[in-house]
Design a protein around this motif. Structure first.
Motif, PDB file in Angstrom:
ATOM      1  N   GLY A 170      -1.017   3.130  -2.916  1.00  0.00           N
ATOM      2  CA  GLY A 170      -1.437   4.512  -2.706  1.00  0.00           C
ATOM      3  C   GLY A 170      -2.836   4.678  -2.137  1.00  0.00           C
ATOM      4  N   THR A 171      -3.571   3.575  -1.983  1.00  0.00           N
ATOM      5  CA  THR A 171      -4.901   3.685  -1.375  1.00  0.00           C
ATOM      6  C   THR A 171      -4.748   4.011   0.104  1.00  0.00           C
ATOM      7  OG1 THR A 171      -5.702   1.939  -2.868  1.00  0.00           O
ATOM      8  CG2 THR A 171      -7.106   2.530  -1.002  1.00  0.00           C
TER       9      THR A 171
ATOM     10  N   VAL B 255       9.878  -1.441   0.472  1.00  0.00           N
ATOM     11  CA  VAL B 255       9.422  -2.789   0.090  1.00  0.00           C
ATOM     12  C   VAL B 255       9.150  -2.838  -1.406  1.00  0.00           C
ATOM     13  CG1 VAL B 255       7.623  -4.521   0.382  1.00  0.00           C
ATOM     14  CG2 VAL B 255       8.483  -3.266   2.365  1.00  0.00           C
ATOM     15  N   ARG B 256       8.499  -1.814  -1.921  1.00  0.00           N
ATOM     16  CA  ARG B 256       8.210  -1.762  -3.351  1.00  0.00           C
ATOM     17  C   ARG B 256       9.505  -1.769  -4.171  1.00  0.00           C
ATOM     18  NH1 ARG B 256       3.914   1.705  -6.883  1.00  0.00           N
ATOM     19  NH2 ARG B 256       4.951   1.473  -8.892  1.00  0.00           N
ATOM     20  N   ARG B 257      10.456  -0.976  -3.756  1.00  0.00           N
ATOM     21  CA  ARG B 257      11.722  -0.912  -4.492  1.00  0.00           C
ATOM     22  C   ARG B 257      12.458  -2.238  -4.462  1.00  0.00           C
ATOM     23  NH1 ARG B 257      13.505   5.076  -2.242  1.00  0.00           N
ATOM     24  NH2 ARG B 257      12.433   6.303  -3.863  1.00  0.00           N
TER      25      ARG B 257
ATOM     26  N   CYS C  94      -4.515  -0.944   8.696  1.00  0.00           N
ATOM     27  CA  CYS C  94      -4.274  -2.154   7.901  1.00  0.00           C
ATOM     28  C   CYS C  94      -3.058  -2.928   8.407  1.00  0.00           C
ATOM     29  CB  CYS C  94      -4.085  -1.796   6.431  1.00  0.00           C
ATOM     30  SG  CYS C  94      -5.607  -1.384   5.560  1.00  0.00           S
ATOM     31  N   GLY C  95      -2.437  -2.430   9.484  1.00  0.00           N
ATOM     32  CA  GLY C  95      -1.234  -3.096   9.982  1.00  0.00           C
ATOM     33  C   GLY C  95      -0.100  -3.047   8.985  1.00  0.00           C
ATOM     34  N   GLU C  96      -0.063  -2.004   8.166  1.00  0.00           N
ATOM     35  CA  GLU C  96       0.897  -1.945   7.069  1.00  0.00           C
ATOM     36  C   GLU C  96       2.339  -1.814   7.544  1.00  0.00           C
ATOM     37  OE1 GLU C  96       1.567  -1.833   2.763  1.00  0.00           O
ATOM     38  OE2 GLU C  96       0.183  -2.719   4.198  1.00  0.00           O
TER      39      GLU C  96
ATOM     40  N   LEU D 188       0.798  -1.222   0.000  1.00  0.00           N
ATOM     41  CA  LEU D 188       0.000   0.000   0.000  1.00  0.00           C
ATOM     42  C   LEU D 188       0.839   1.284   0.000  1.00  0.00           C
ATOM     43  CD1 LEU D 188      -2.736  -1.192   2.481  1.00  0.00           C
ATOM     44  CD2 LEU D 188      -3.106  -0.581   0.100  1.00  0.00           C
ATOM     45  N   PHE D 189       1.902   1.303   0.844  1.00  0.00           N
ATOM     46  CA  PHE D 189       2.672   2.547   0.855  1.00  0.00           C
ATOM     47  C   PHE D 189       4.143   2.416   1.244  1.00  0.00           C
ATOM     48  CE2 PHE D 189       0.748   2.570   5.189  1.00  0.00           C
ATOM     49  CZ  PHE D 189       1.912   2.617   5.946  1.00  0.00           C
TER      50      PHE D 189
END
Length: 220
Positions: A127-128, A106-108, A178-180, A101-102
């Motif tokens: 991005g939500t 992690v995304r990279r 969301c426990g992100e 989500l953000f």
């Protein structure tokens, strides 16, 4: 022949919403997850593999299980995943989806590991806002239970609870809904994509590494 999108799957709410989104696009989806060979459970979320397979069957999905030891050195994890990616490349897979989500680091990391493979990483729910995300999840009719809590970020009493409005209202300030940030992890057991609910009973809780509190879910 439609080439499947591989979805990194945890069995929790974020990956479930990503699957829901992909299904709305009429995508062909195949799931991928890691399983601890020592405990015969899904990594991080701690769900028994037998119960996890019931979830997959209830969704009518196909899944690839990558077995890893516990603890698993990052080098070995990356080696195992690289082998699975090679299999997907040979299958002609062109995209792999993630429910992040953000968390930019992690995304990279995911983008870096797929670079040069020919498989494109995609982030359908990126991005939500997380408060909107969890409300949408519940409004769609999905049901999920907290299976693991990081007790350095959230009290263990939240483990084993169903996420609902009361749960969200009782979360301490600073805990992502969301426990992100790794505050908690979940197991989704019912919702619009399920052919039938996944039946389970709550077992005993256990603290591991003096930090992570797990609620055992028993297959019934």
């Amino acid at each position: 022949m439609i080439k499947p999108i591989i979805l990194s799957w945890s069995g929790g709410k974020d990956s479930m919403m990503t699957l829901h989104f992909l299904k709305q696009l009429n995508s062909s989806v195949r799931l991928l997850t890691t399983v601890s060979s020592d405990f015969d459970r899904v990594s991080i979320h701690g769900v028994r593999k037998t119960l996890f397979k019931k979830q997959i069957d209830a969704l009518g999905m196909e899944i690839d299980l990558v077995e890893i030891p516990y603890p698993c050195p990052n080098e070995l994890y990356e080696e195992k995943m690289a082998q699975q990616i090679e299999t997907y490349v040979a299958m002609g897979v062109e995209e792999m989806a993630f429910g992040d989500l953000f968390l930019l680091d992690v995304r990279r990391y995911r983008e870096e590991k797929l670079e040069g493979t020919g498989i494109k990483p995609v982030f359908p729910v990126w991005g939500t806002p997380t408060d909107e995300f969890i409300v949408q999840f519940l409004k769609l009719g999905y049901k999920t239970i907290v299976t693991c809590v990081d007790t350095e970020q959230l009290d263990a009493s939240f483990c084993g609870r169903i996420i609902d409005e009361d749960f969200l209202n009782e979360l301490p300030k600073g805990v992502d809904p969301c426990g992100e940030n790794g505050e908690f992890h979940t197991f989704v057991y019912d919702g619009p994509l399920f052919k039938q609910p996944v039946e389970f009973e709550k077992g005993e809780g256990v603290l591991r590494e003096e930090r992570f509190y797990y609620m055992d879910l028993l297959d019934v």
